[in-house]
Design a protein around this motif. Sequence first.
Motif, PDB file in Angstrom:
ATOM      1  N   PHE A 201       0.887  -1.170   0.000  1.00 19.78           N
ATOM      2  CA  PHE A 201       0.000   0.000   0.000  1.00 19.78           C
ATOM      3  C   PHE A 201       0.916   1.209   0.000  1.00 19.78           C
ATOM      4  N   ASP A 202       0.947   1.930  -1.107  1.00 13.32           N
ATOM      5  CA  ASP A 202       1.813   3.092  -1.246  1.00 13.32           C
ATOM      6  C   ASP A 202       0.969   4.352  -1.126  1.00 13.32           C
ATOM      7  N   VAL A 203       1.385   5.258  -0.257  1.00 11.21           N
ATOM      8  CA  VAL A 203       0.630   6.472   0.016  1.00 11.21           C
ATOM      9  C   VAL A 203       1.481   7.684  -0.366  1.00 11.21           C
ATOM     10  N   PRO A 204       1.180   8.314  -1.512  1.00  8.38           N
ATOM     11  CA  PRO A 204       1.922   9.523  -1.894  1.00  8.38           C
ATOM     12  C   PRO A 204       1.707  10.645  -0.869  1.00  8.38           C
ATOM     13  N   ALA A 205       2.582  11.620  -0.883  1.00  9.43           N
ATOM     14  CA  ALA A 205       2.479  12.774   0.013  1.00  9.43           C
ATOM     15  C   ALA A 205       1.119  13.447  -0.134  1.00  9.43           C
ATOM     16  N   ASN A 206       0.604  13.943   0.994  1.00  8.20           N
ATOM     17  CA  ASN A 206      -0.638  14.720   1.049  1.00  8.20           C
ATOM     18  C   ASN A 206      -1.870  13.961   0.554  1.00  8.20           C
ATOM     19  N   THR A 207      -1.859  12.652   0.679  1.00 11.44           N
ATOM     20  CA  THR A 207      -3.001  11.823   0.295  1.00 11.44           C
ATOM     21  C   THR A 207      -3.781  11.427   1.541  1.00 11.44           C
ATOM     22  N   LYS A 208      -5.075  11.699   1.544  1.00 10.11           N
ATOM     23  CA  LYS A 208      -5.911  11.278   2.675  1.00 10.11           C
ATOM     24  C   LYS A 208      -6.003   9.757   2.644  1.00 10.11           C
ATOM     25  N   HIS A 209      -5.736   9.140   3.803  1.00  8.53           N
ATOM     26  CA  HIS A 209      -5.740   7.682   3.879  1.00  8.53           C
ATOM     27  C   HIS A 209      -6.072   7.201   5.282  1.00  8.53           C
ATOM     28  N   SER A 210      -6.451   5.928   5.351  1.00  5.66           N
ATOM     29  CA  SER A 210      -6.780   5.271   6.613  1.00  5.66           C
ATOM     30  C   SER A 210      -6.430   3.798   6.451  1.00  5.66           C
ATOM     31  N   ILE A 211      -6.171   3.142   7.569  1.00  2.18           N
ATOM     32  CA  ILE A 211      -5.852   1.712   7.561  1.00  2.18           C
ATOM     33  C   ILE A 211      -6.595   1.058   8.714  1.00  2.18           C
ATOM     34  N   LYS A 212      -7.114  -0.157   8.476  1.00  2.00           N
ATOM     35  CA  LYS A 212      -7.761  -0.890   9.570  1.00  2.00           C
ATOM     36  C   LYS A 212      -7.534  -2.379   9.411  1.00  2.00           C
ATOM     37  N   ASN A 213      -7.513  -3.046  10.557  1.00  2.00           N
ATOM     38  CA  ASN A 213      -7.428  -4.502  10.580  1.00  2.00           C
ATOM     39  C   ASN A 213      -8.792  -5.012  11.034  1.00  2.00           C
ATOM     40  N   GLY A 214      -9.576  -5.518  10.090  1.00  2.00           N
ATOM     41  CA  GLY A 214     -10.901  -6.029  10.408  1.00  2.00           C
ATOM     42  C   GLY A 214     -10.915  -7.509  10.732  1.00  2.00           C
ATOM     43  N   SER A 215      -9.734  -8.127  10.781  1.00  2.00           N
ATOM     44  CA  SER A 215      -9.672  -9.568  11.036  1.00  2.00           C
ATOM     45  C   SER A 215      -9.529  -9.861  12.527  1.00  2.00           C
ATOM     46  N   ASN A 216      -9.485 -11.147  12.860  1.00  2.00           N
ATOM     47  CA  ASN A 216      -9.321 -11.588  14.249  1.00  2.00           C
ATOM     48  C   ASN A 216      -7.875 -11.893  14.591  1.00  2.00           C
ATOM     49  N   GLU A 217      -6.952 -11.611  13.668  1.00  2.00           N
ATOM     50  CA  GLU A 217      -5.534 -11.892  13.892  1.00  2.00           C
ATOM     51  C   GLU A 217      -4.716 -10.631  13.671  1.00  2.00           C
ATOM     52  N   SER A 218      -3.566 -10.569  14.319  1.00  2.00           N
ATOM     53  CA  SER A 218      -2.666  -9.436  14.112  1.00  2.00           C
ATOM     54  C   SER A 218      -2.105  -9.461  12.697  1.00  2.00           C
ATOM     55  N   THR A 219      -1.888  -8.287  12.163  1.00  2.00           N
ATOM     56  CA  THR A 219      -1.252  -8.121  10.863  1.00  2.00           C
ATOM     57  C   THR A 219       0.062  -7.398  11.088  1.00  2.00           C
ATOM     58  N   PHE A 220       1.118  -7.877  10.448  1.00  2.00           N
ATOM     59  CA  PHE A 220       2.442  -7.275  10.586  1.00  2.00           C
ATOM     60  C   PHE A 220       2.859  -6.666   9.258  1.00  2.00           C
ATOM     61  N   VAL A 221       3.408  -5.466   9.329  1.00  2.00           N
ATOM     62  CA  VAL A 221       3.840  -4.762   8.123  1.00  2.00           C
ATOM     63  C   VAL A 221       5.220  -4.160   8.328  1.00  2.00           C
ATOM     64  N   ILE A 222       5.887  -3.920   7.220  1.00  2.00           N
ATOM     65  CA  ILE A 222       7.079  -3.082   7.201  1.00  2.00           C
ATOM     66  C   ILE A 222       6.632  -1.765   6.599  1.00  2.00           C
ATOM     67  N   ALA A 223       6.943  -0.672   7.263  1.00  2.00           N
ATOM     68  CA  ALA A 223       6.593   0.658   6.774  1.00  2.00           C
ATOM     69  C   ALA A 223       7.874   1.418   6.466  1.00  2.00           C
ATOM     70  N   VAL A 224       7.887   2.045   5.305  1.00  2.00           N
ATOM     71  CA  VAL A 224       9.014   2.874   4.902  1.00  2.00           C
ATOM     72  C   VAL A 224       8.491   4.294   4.748  1.00  2.00           C
ATOM     73  N   SER A 225       9.157   5.228   5.395  1.00  2.00           N
ATOM     74  CA  SER A 225       8.781   6.627   5.275  1.00  2.00           C
ATOM     75  C   SER A 225      10.022   7.481   5.513  1.00  2.00           C
ATOM     76  N   THR A 226       9.785   8.710   5.868  1.00  2.00           N
ATOM     77  CA  THR A 226      10.880   9.651   6.095  1.00  2.00           C
ATOM     78  C   THR A 226      11.366   9.585   7.539  1.00  2.00           C
ATOM     79  N   VAL A 227      12.554  10.093   7.760  1.00  2.00           N
ATOM     80  CA  VAL A 227      13.071  10.220   9.123  1.00  2.00           C
ATOM     81  C   VAL A 227      12.116  11.096   9.933  1.00  2.00           C
TER      82      VAL A 227
END
Length: 153
Positions: free
Chosen positions: A73-99
């Motif tokens: 899921f790539d989110v360009p600068a100044n883009t309105k966005h939201s994220i949710k986990n609707g499942s019954n299990e944890s979800t793990f992600v790697i996030a890359v962004s700025t310092v």
Amino acid sequence: MENILAVLGGPRIQHLTTLMEDEGYCLMRAEFGPGVFVPLHSHEDRETFYVLSGELEAWSDGSWTSIRAGEIFDVPANTKHSIKNGSNESTFVIAVSTVRMGEFFKKVGRPAQSVKPGPPEPADLQNFRTVAAQYGFWLGSPEDNAAIGIKLG
């Protein structure tokens, strides 16, 4: 995971790289527990999420999309966005962004072991709003969030 930060009642974040200006980016590992969501918002920093395991729902460009293990899921600068986990299990992600984003999470997060289950403390919410304003974030109102199916409070 060591040095895990809890951000309000949402994701738990671990910085995988140091926050040095000359690195240009920040790499983080995040856990979205069952039911965890990040309300509608935007900021000037690009973010890219790679799902390691589990599944997330991501809102951007006017609709929700499922993001599964191995997908991005790539989110360009100044883009309105939201994220949710609707499942019954944890979800793990790697996030890359700025310092800058990595520093933001350090300012608004608290050591995960010190955070009690349940809704965030009022002082934590106020700190989040204050720091988000300092960083120039746009935070969706309860009505903005309700329009995309996120209920706040």
